[in-house]
Each structure stands twice: as structure tokens, then as C-alpha cells.
Scaffold this motif. Structure first.
Motif, PDB file in Angstrom:
ATOM      1  N   ARG A 137     109.495  42.289  33.444  1.00 45.71           N
ATOM      2  CA  ARG A 137     108.858  41.873  32.197  1.00 45.71           C
ATOM      3  C   ARG A 137     109.890  41.750  31.073  1.00 45.71           C
ATOM      4  N   PRO A 185     103.360  35.828  32.418  1.00 42.03           N
ATOM      5  CA  PRO A 185     102.302  36.634  33.035  1.00 42.03           C
ATOM      6  C   PRO A 185     102.697  37.138  34.421  1.00 42.03           C
ATOM      7  N   ASP A 195      99.207  41.937  34.783  1.00 41.58           N
ATOM      8  CA  ASP A 195      98.181  41.209  34.036  1.00 41.58           C
ATOM      9  C   ASP A 195      96.936  40.972  34.878  1.00 41.58           C
ATOM     10  N   SER A 227      93.238  45.039  35.887  1.00 39.70           N
ATOM     11  CA  SER A 227      93.925  43.934  36.576  1.00 39.70           C
ATOM     12  C   SER A 227      93.145  43.483  37.802  1.00 39.70           C
TER      13      SER A 227
END
Length: 356
Positions: free
Chosen positions: A152, A159, A175, A343
């Protein structure tokens, strides 16, 4: 080395306790009660082995009713579990969806550990048991939450789509999850033209061929599917002339490029039932082929599979032991439950929205 029935109890100790608690004999009553199961699996299980399996099936089915428990079983479980004791069967997506609908107080997950974690995060108030917590997954163990956070940081704003074959800790920094049956749908649904798709490199590569989005992946792989090669497919075609060969998208792209159909666990099942090829080779886990064969007439199933050693840690003995003793209970740290569940729920919402 002492054999164990699960991660905590020696096998002989458990067998002695089960023998004391249950009448594990192949009586006429047991034979009659389990005959419908044997009729379905008799082409996959030798008749000489049935007197061992039948009493376990009989006692498991009695005990789960007594304890208000539901057994969820993945397609890779053996036929004696899949047809003998399971209340709900399916692939990862089907089990995730059905886990939200379970009314029983206890869920026994006949699958690998990440599946049991998924059931627990979707049902935090219920008791979730896995017959052997050593039933892991090469994909789930290939990546950590720290790895995801590092990705990330390297790709800010991109995403993260994570295969359900992952730990709760990884799902919590994700996500949205996906399965092999909805991977493309999920990738197309998230915003942006670039997606981090982890941890299965082959599922990601095979999905990338179907989307215009750029997919960045991780070097994880399923140990059952990653060993198949294009040469294997050529050998299968030579050995089984005229047979249709189908494969799971966890296989390398060069395998997928050379088969007649590629799809998720449920996708392969639907394809066989719809197309009804006279002969078929399923390039996936062996028990899945056995389970599909048991309910599909007119199709000859030829061997071209691998065995998942993790799935095979689950057996009738430790399912009965799990119900009898309440072990091994699956727990998830409180701080992970909500983000991990979110998620998975996003995945379910995307996958089911078209049906409503």
C-alpha cells in the motif's frame, strides 16, 4: 513422532476416548442409516472401507443434531465428508455466503483454516470449530498484513483485492476480497485503472487477460495447482484422446491457455453439468473430481489431479472428535473482526447485487 488427531491431542488418546463415548460398530442399524450415502459414493470408496466410515458418519450426524451444529464442507473434502455429514457444501464464495445464513449455534468447518476464520468473522457470536487447525494453505501463509501495508505504501491509493485464501489479518488491511469465481467481477467493480491483486500470482495473471485494468500481484501460489504445466496437459491429451480437460485459474497461465475450459470450483462443476462431456479430466484437487463424479451421470472422470495435504487433514475421526470435545475453536483478535468482515461483506455484496 506421536500421531495427533488435531493440533493438540494424540491420536491414540482420542481414539480411546471416542471408543468409550460412542458405539463405533458397523451394526445393521448403522448400515441401514448410511446406505443412501454409500449408494452415492460407492464408485469412489471401496466397499471394504465402508464399515469403518459408516459408524463415524452415523455418530457425527446424531451428535451434530444434539449439539445444534452445522457442518460446512469445501468441495475438496473427501466424499465421505462431503456426502456423509456436511449440511452445506460449496466453494469458498458459496461457503462464505452460506455462513451468514447458518442458524445453528456451532459451525464445524471442514476445510482449511482461513475458511474457518471467514465463518467466524461472519458469525462472531457463534462457536466455530475446525477439526484440525494444522489444515493451512500455501496461499494464506505466503503473505502477511505487514506485506500488504508495505505494498500500500509503495502504491498509494491503489485498491487492494485479496483472494479469500488469506488470513484474517490480511483481510483486515484489504479493501475487498474475491474468490476464483468472482475475481474478474470484483476487479472491474473497484475504482481506478490499477489494482493490487494478492496473493495468488496465477489467479491475478489469468484475470489480467480479461480486463483492461493493470494488475499488480504478489508471488504467492497454491501448491496444488502451481505444479501443473503445459507439458502435463499435452500428456493428458495423449493419454486420454477425446477427453475434455478443464482447469482451475490458480494454475499457471500456460496451463489455462491449453485446456478446454478454465473456471472456479463452482464454474467447473456447472460446465460439466451443462456440457456433459463423455470424458473429462479435472486439473484441480482430486476429491473435487470424486465429488462431482458421484452426482454426475453419463460422464467418465479421468485422473489428472493433485491432492491437497491440508484439506486431507480433515477426516471423519477428527470431525467427530471436534463435535465431542468442542475443539479446536477458532478465535480472531477483536480488533481484526470488523475490518476483516467488511472486506468479505463487500465481496458478497458485489457478487450478489445482480441477483436482486
Amino acid at each position: 513422532m506421536i500421531q495427533q488427531i488435531n493440533a493438540i491431542t494424540p491420536l491414540e488418546e482420542a481414539r480411546a476416548a471416542l471408543a468409550d463415548a460412542f458405539e463405533l460398530k458397523f451394526t445393521k442399524a448403522v448400515e441401514k442409516a448410511t446406505q443412501p450415502v454409500f449408494d452415492k459414493v460407492k464408485d469412489r470408496i471401496p466397499e471394504i472401507e465402508w464399515p469403518f466410515y459408516a459408524p463415524l458418519i452415523f455418530e457425527i450426524n446424531r451428535l451434530k443434531k444434539k449439539k445444534n451444529a452445522a457442518i460446512l464442507a469445501h468441495n475438496y473434502q473427501t466424499p465421505q465428508i462431503y456426502y456423509g455429514v456436511a449440511d452445506i457444501v460449496g466453494d469458498s464464495l458459496q461457503l462464505a455466503i452460506e455462513a451468514t445464513r447458518v442458524e445453528a449455534d456451532t459451525i464445524v468447518q471442514c476445510g482449511v483454516h482461513f475458511m474457518a476464520e471467514t465463518s467466524k468473522m461472519l458469525n462472531p457470536e457463534k462457536t466455530v470449530l475446525i477439526p484440525d487447525s494444522r489444515a493451512g494453505c500455501s496461499l494464506a501463509s505466503s503473505i502477511t498484513a505487514e506485506d500488504v501495508l508495505a505494498m500500500r505504501a509503495q502504491y498509494p491509493g491503489v485498491p487492494v483485492v485479496t483472494y479469500v485464501n488469506s488470513s484474517a489479518a490480511v483481510k483486515a488491511v484489504t479493501d475487498v476480497c474475491c474468490t476464483s469465481s468472482n475475481a474478474l467481477e470484483i476487479v472491474e467493480a473497484v475504482e481506478g485503472d490499477t489494482v493490487l491483486m494478492i496473493p495468488d500470482q496465477y489467479l491475478a495473471q489469468n484475470t489480467a487477460k480479461k480486463t483492461k485494468k493493470k494488475i499488480i500481484t504478489w508471488a504467492g501460489a497454491c501448491e496444488v495447482h502451481e505444479t501443473f504445466t503445459a507439458d502435463d496437459i499435452a500428456e493428458l491429451r495423449a493419454a486420454y484422446p477425446g477427453a475434455k480437460i478443464i482447469a482451475h485459474p490458480e494454475c499457471p497461465p500456460e496451463v489455462i491457455d491449453n485446456v478446454d475450459f478454465a473456471g472456479s470450483t463452482s464454474g467447473m462443476i456447472d460446465w460439466i453439468k451443462t456440457q456433459k462431456p463423455p470424458k473429462v479430466v479435472m486439473v484441480t484437487e482430486c476429491s473435487m473430481s470424486d465429488n462431482v463424479a458421484a452426482e454426475t451421470e453419463g460422464v467418465s472422470f479421468l485422473r489428472g489431479c493433485n491432492i491437497c495435504p491440508h484439506m486431507k487433514r480433515i477426516n471423519l475421526e477428527n470431525v467427530l472428535w471436534s463435535l465431542h470435545t468442542g475443539t479446536e475453536e477458532v478465535t480472531i483478535p477483536e480488533e481484526l473482526i470488523e475490518p476483516a468482515r467488511a472486506s468479505v461483506e463487500r465481496m458478497i455484496e458485489i457478487s450478489t447485487r445482480k441477483k436482486h
